[in-house]
Design an enzyme around this catalytic site. Sequence first.
Site, short mmCIF file in Angstrom:
data_model
loop_
_atom_site.label_atom_id
_atom_site.label_comp_id
_atom_site.label_asym_id
_atom_site.label_seq_id
_atom_site.Cartn_x
_atom_site.Cartn_y
_atom_site.Cartn_z
N TYR A 95 8.16 42.27 -9.14
CA TYR A 95 9.40 42.33 -9.62
C TYR A 95 9.42 43.50 -10.55
O TYR A 95 10.52 44.28 -10.95
CB TYR A 95 10.14 41.14 -10.21
CG TYR A 95 10.68 40.07 -9.36
CD1 TYR A 95 12.10 40.25 -9.13
CD2 TYR A 95 9.76 39.25 -8.55
CE1 TYR A 95 12.55 39.35 -8.06
CE2 TYR A 95 10.30 38.54 -7.78
CZ TYR A 95 11.58 38.71 -7.31
OH TYR A 95 12.21 37.75 -6.44
N GLU A 137 11.23 30.98 -6.64
CA GLU A 137 10.26 31.23 -5.64
C GLU A 137 8.81 30.73 -5.83
O GLU A 137 8.17 30.16 -5.16
CB GLU A 137 10.11 33.00 -5.37
CG GLU A 137 11.31 33.26 -4.87
CD GLU A 137 11.41 34.86 -4.91
OE1 GLU A 137 10.57 35.66 -5.39
OE2 GLU A 137 12.58 35.27 -4.87
C1 HEM Z 1 15.96 40.98 -9.10
C2 HEM Z 1 15.32 41.56 -8.09
C3 HEM Z 1 15.78 41.50 -6.74
C4 HEM Z 1 16.97 41.30 -6.00
C5 HEM Z 1 18.22 41.10 -6.87
C6 HEM Z 1 16.92 41.06 -4.74
C7 HEM Z 1 17.79 41.05 -3.86
C8 HEM Z 1 17.76 40.93 -2.43
C9 HEM Z 1 18.56 40.86 -1.33
C10 HEM Z 1 20.27 40.61 -1.59
C11 HEM Z 1 18.14 40.83 -0.15
C12 HEM Z 1 18.96 40.69 1.07
C13 HEM Z 1 18.84 39.33 1.38
C14 HEM Z 1 19.48 38.82 2.79
O1 HEM Z 1 19.36 39.45 3.66
O2 HEM Z 1 20.11 37.72 2.88
C15 HEM Z 1 16.83 41.14 -0.39
C16 HEM Z 1 15.81 41.07 0.63
C17 HEM Z 1 14.53 41.45 0.63
N1 HEM Z 1 14.02 41.56 -0.69
FE1 HEM Z 1 14.72 41.47 -2.55
N2 HEM Z 1 15.66 41.48 -4.67
C18 HEM Z 1 14.90 41.47 -5.46
C19 HEM Z 1 13.46 41.92 -5.82
C20 HEM Z 1 12.48 42.07 -4.76
C21 HEM Z 1 11.25 42.44 -4.98
C22 HEM Z 1 10.55 42.28 -6.16
C23 HEM Z 1 10.62 42.43 -3.54
C24 HEM Z 1 9.13 42.70 -3.32
C25 HEM Z 1 8.72 43.76 -3.50
C26 HEM Z 1 11.78 42.08 -2.62
C27 HEM Z 1 11.74 42.17 -1.30
C28 HEM Z 1 12.47 41.89 -0.37
C29 HEM Z 1 12.28 42.11 0.91
C30 HEM Z 1 10.96 42.45 1.73
C31 HEM Z 1 13.84 41.82 1.62
C32 HEM Z 1 13.94 41.82 2.89
C33 HEM Z 1 14.59 42.98 3.51
C34 HEM Z 1 14.81 43.32 4.86
O3 HEM Z 1 15.28 42.32 5.69
O4 HEM Z 1 14.53 44.39 5.57
N3 HEM Z 1 12.78 42.01 -3.22
N4 HEM Z 1 16.59 41.29 -1.81
#
Ligand code: HEM
Length: 385
Positions: A95, A137
């Site tokens: 994060y 998580e």
């Molecule tokens: C406050 C911080 C974060 C927010 C608001 C956020 C938000 C989101 C959202 C809205 C999605 C799409 C979910 C869906 O498809 O329904 C997502 C997917 C994802 N997030 Fe986060 N995220 C955060 C932090 C992180 C961090 C720290 C990581 C790791 C490095 C990460 C890795 C991913 C990955 C790998 C996906 C899936 C991407 C894909 O489908 O290609 N996220 N996140």
Amino acid sequence: MLSAQTIARVKATIPVLASAGPAVTQHFYQRMFAHNPELKDVFNLSNQRSGRQPAALFAAVAAYAQHIENPQVLAAAVERIAQKHTSFVVKPEQYAIVGKHLLATLQELAPDTFDSDTTAAWAEAYQFLAGIFIDREGTLYAQHKAAEGGWEGERAFRLAAKVAESEKVTSFYFEPADGGAVMAFEPGQYIGIKVKPSQGDYQEIRQYSLSAASNGKGYRISVKREDQGLVSNFLHDELAVGDEVALMPPAGDFFLDTQSQAPVVLVSAGVGLTPMMSMLETLAQQQPGRVVQFLHACENQIQHSFKARQQELAKAHGVPLRYWYNDQHGLMDLAPIRYELPLADGLFYLCGPIGFMAAIKGQLLALGVSGERIHYEAFGPHAEL
Ligand code: HEM
Ligand SMILES: Cc1cc2nc3c(=O)[nH]c(=O)nc-3n(C[C@H](O)[C@H](O)[C@H](O)COP(=O)(O)OP(=O)(O)OC[C@H]3O[C@@H](n4cnc5c(N)ncnc54)[C@H](O)[C@@H]3O)c2cc1C
């Protein structure tokens, strides 16, 4: 809790972000992958290329600022995202990396808007939201570890069998390489799978809905071969019985409510029938008296997966099946069967392409079904219908 001033400062930047559009998110991912290339093993690079995913992060932070006074709206989104994050094994320390590149992007692209006060407000808002995700998580990881047959993060599984279900869909049966039990899941949930396709440069993680009822011994997924799809073609062509892959524990907020006795209508298109097979099998095992219908659309008869199994379950449990082969019957139209649908009290579970689900949801709403009884899963980044 964030101060009113912080919320106001973050909200004031939303028009700037909206007008900058995809440039912001592109810059963010380029920056992050340049500085932290190890994250290329975590993110789905095809979703980056298609532009489907990149917008999600900024949209989520902005939506969070906008709805901060309405936690109910946020709770459902936080749960969905946290569940998905666990299937990528997102770690608390990541994060800070994401946050650093997010703030730097805003400052680099709009230095006039992101002065020190506004940047500090965004930093505070990001930290607050990150804290909510890290907590949730952390709870999920602990639950996965504590569950019977459970584990945290990756676990090695061996491919036990590979069975063709139709022209483009093949089922993969996985058993743990350590010979132990596997944790139970809710019908409709998915697993994360991590593989290294010979065609690509990175390890790739994808999600696949579990396509059979929970049995404590192993997991079945059913995968459609996608044109130019890295992982689906790898699974179809290269992964052989006996080979090992890493699986992440079952996750997801789209699942059948087995506590309810309300009538159920399963509505799928194409490979979107995978979670429905798990639901149908679970209903047959656990709630044989519950009223169920199964509506399925696909391109043509040879694309119809699991037909024999559906018919077998349907016959044994009195479940009406209705099929729309698009080449013969056109698109799914609920109007002619409206009197047979439990419009007043049924639960509707939808899975298929976004356009299909949007059309069906629109039809259901027009027929008077309330939105909270319509549940759906997108086989990619989530989209509002
Ligand atoms: C406050 C911080 C974060 C927010 C608001 C956020 C938000 C989101 C959202 C809205 C999605 C799409 C979910 C869906 O498809 O329904 C997502 C997917 C994802 N997030 Fe986060 N995220 C955060 C932090 C992180 C961090 C720290 C990581 C790791 C490095 C990460 C890795 C991913 C990955 C790998 C996906 C899936 C991407 C894909 O489908 O290609 N996220 N996140
Ligand atoms: C919760 C969830 C559950 C899912 N359940 C299932 C399931 O049960 N069964 C199932 O089959 N799938 C399921 N999916 C989808 C699955 O996760 C993968 O997205 C899918 O298998 C495609 O992955 P891939 O690696 O083969 O394709 P990717 O390489 O990720 O590519 C995806 C698409 O992008 C396009 N593309 C990629 N590279 C290029 C390029 N160089 N040029 C042009 N276009 C390109 C192609 O059209 C391709 O089809 C699910 C997804 C989610 C999020």
